[in-house]
Write an enzyme that holds these catalytic residues in place. Structure first.
Site, PDB file in Angstrom:
ATOM      1  N   ASP A 174       0.832  -1.212   0.000  1.00 46.73           N
ATOM      2  CA  ASP A 174       0.000   0.000   0.000  1.00 46.73           C
ATOM      3  C   ASP A 174       0.869   1.267   0.000  1.00 46.73           C
ATOM      4  O   ASP A 174       2.104   1.192   0.016  1.00 46.73           O
ATOM      5  CB  ASP A 174      -0.935  -0.049   1.219  1.00 46.73           C
ATOM      6  N   ASP A 229      -9.665   3.099  -3.739  1.00 43.56           N
ATOM      7  CA  ASP A 229     -10.398   1.932  -3.235  1.00 43.56           C
ATOM      8  C   ASP A 229     -11.831   1.867  -3.776  1.00 43.56           C
ATOM      9  O   ASP A 229     -12.505   2.887  -3.894  1.00 43.56           O
ATOM     10  CB  ASP A 229     -10.488   1.987  -1.699  1.00 43.56           C
TER      11      ASP A 229
END
Ligand SMILES: *[C@@H]1O[C@H](CO)[C@@H](O)[C@H](O)[C@H]1NC(C)=O
Ligand SMILES: *[C@@H]1O[C@H](CO)[C@@H](O)[C@H](O)[C@H]1NC(C)=O
Ligand SMILES: *[C@@H]1O[C@H](CO)[C@@H](O)[C@H](O)[C@H]1NC(C)=O
Length: 408
Positions: A174, A229
């Site tokens: 991430d 996301d």
């Protein structure tokens, strides 16, 4: 070196690499109709993984930070007992929140004692014992997005070695709490650390599409997120499909565009919407990473996730990402070539009322005189001798998905 001289060297090096790379263009025989020109990745990450899009499960979409080892073991159990493993799903992937806030005195990340008391190695052994693979999560920053555990920035070699020693098979990496430097600087370090770790570890970049990773990540990763996301609703899902579409020509065996994980089964969309979500993700060669609680999925969810004919399109060995080839208001045609001269086709009604959606042969790269057999992947039925176009009545937010086989 003066900075202008240095720039010149960089430019010259860049030119050399361009010239060298030009010699490796993969003969683009799949170019047809209105599909975009392939830019099948060159200089692929040399780990042998991701020859087809990854399939599995990830904890984030359903459980967020609320994960513990019992849940992960039960998910591995359910993957096998439900039949999803037999359908091709392999990876059981932990997302954020698996570690203690601080590293130990040797600088290693420590599995959170309250939720992973047996440690990650024991969990990997359990998952491997089921014939599955275990994935883990870290971040190219000082902490992960939850800010409850350390990131790997500056600890890449250390963490890659630890992951390998635990038996980890996959890393999602991430982009939170980074120090403001480019992902192009931070992600290659972990890629190399994983390659040097002594274990093949699938590398999934998650820099949210910020610096157009399709243009540079194929060299260092097996998949790269092209979007922020996903959320469990129609607008989020459709917008991610659209944002991902422009990078279609960069995907191929070894490296895939990732419009984020599946929301099928999480309750925020209708069954038709979830079927569209899954059909499009399969056609565009997206990772098929289930994001629901598979221990408690209902029949509709299982029926969608386990559709072997749809999965076969995703896993087709040609590895060409399907694309939006026609848009007529809310009515869309998505298609892409498959091995054996077949074509994967989705007729998608994104509007609010039932409509007829039509793919003309010219839209999908077929000669107008070609006769095809059309296999309906959701009805599991075949129509013979279709010529010129394929049209279907499609309900609001639903789709029809086919594999077309040219006959003559
Ligand atoms: C789900 O499928 C199982 C097995 O096929 C069946 O026994 C059950 O009745 C189904 N449940 C629903 C709600 O359709
Ligand atoms: C779809 O096409 C059929 C056949 O031409 C026609 O009868 C029907 O009214 C059309 N449906 C819609 C919703 O336009
Ligand atoms: C389409 O098929 C016809 C008949 O077989 C052939 O003559 C023609 O060259 C083909 N056109 C293309 C563009 O392939």
């Amino acid at each position: 070196m003066a900075s202008s001289a240095r720039s010149l060297v960089v430019v010259l090096l860049g030119l050399c690499m361009l010239i060298l790379n030009a010699g490796y263009g993969h003969g683009s025989k799949v170019e047809m109709g209105s599909y975009s020109k392939r830019k099948t990745p060159r200089n692929l990450l040399d780990n042998g993984l991701g020859r087809t899009p990854q399939m599995g499960w990830n904890s984030w979409n359903h459980f967020n930070c609320k994960i513990e080892e019992k849940l992960i073991r039960e998910t591995a159990d359910a993957m096998v007992s439900s039949g999803l493993a037999a359908a091709g799903y392999r990876y059981i992937n932990l997302d954020d929140c698996w570690a203690e806030p601080n590293r130990d005195s040797q600088g290693n990340m420590v599995p959170k004692a309250s939720t992973f008391p047996s440690g990650i190695k024991a969990l990997a052994d359990y998952v491997h014992g089921k014939g599955l693979k275990l994935g883990i999560y870290s971040d190219a920053g000082t902490q992960t997005c939850s800010k409850t555990m350390p990131g790997s920035l500056g600890y890449e070699e250390n963490d890659a070695k630890a992951f390998a020693s635990w038996g980890i098979d996959y890393l999602k990496y991430d982009n939170c709490e980074n120090t403001g430097t480019s992902p192009k600087e931070r992600y290659p370090i972990m890629s190399k650390a994983l390659l040097d770790s002594g274990r093949p570890i699938f590398f999934s970049l998650c820099e949210w599409g910020q610096e157009d990773p399709a243009t540079w990540a194929p060299k260092i990763g097996n998949s790269w997120r092209t979007t922020e996301d996903i959320s469990d609703n129609w607008d989020s899902m459709t917008s991610r499909a659209d944002q991902n579409d422009k990078w279609a020509s960069y995907a191929g065996p070894g490296g895939w565009n990732d419009p984020d994980m599946l929301e099928v089964g999480n309750g925020g969309m209708t069954t038709d919407e979830y079927r569209s979500h899954f059909s499009i993700w399969a056609l565009i060669k997206a990772p098929l990473l289930i994001g629901c609680d598979i221990r408690a999925m209902n029949n509709q969810t299982y029926e969608i996730l386990s559709n072997k004919e749809v999965i076969a399109v995703n896993q087709d060995k040609l590895g060409v990402q399907g694309e939006k080839v026609k848009k007529d208001g809310d009515l869309e045609v998505w298609a892409g070539p498959l091995s054996g001269n077949k074509i994967g086709l989705v007729l998608w009604n994104r509007g609010s009322s039932t409509a007829n959606v039509t793919a003309n042969w010219a839209d999908i790269g077929l000669n107008s005189s070609t006769v095809v057999e059309a296999r309906d992947l959701w009805e599991h039925s075949t129509k013979y001798s279709i010529k010129g176009e394929l049209s279907a009545t499609v309900e609001s937010h639903a789709c029809k998905m086919y594999v077309l086989t040219p006959k003559h």
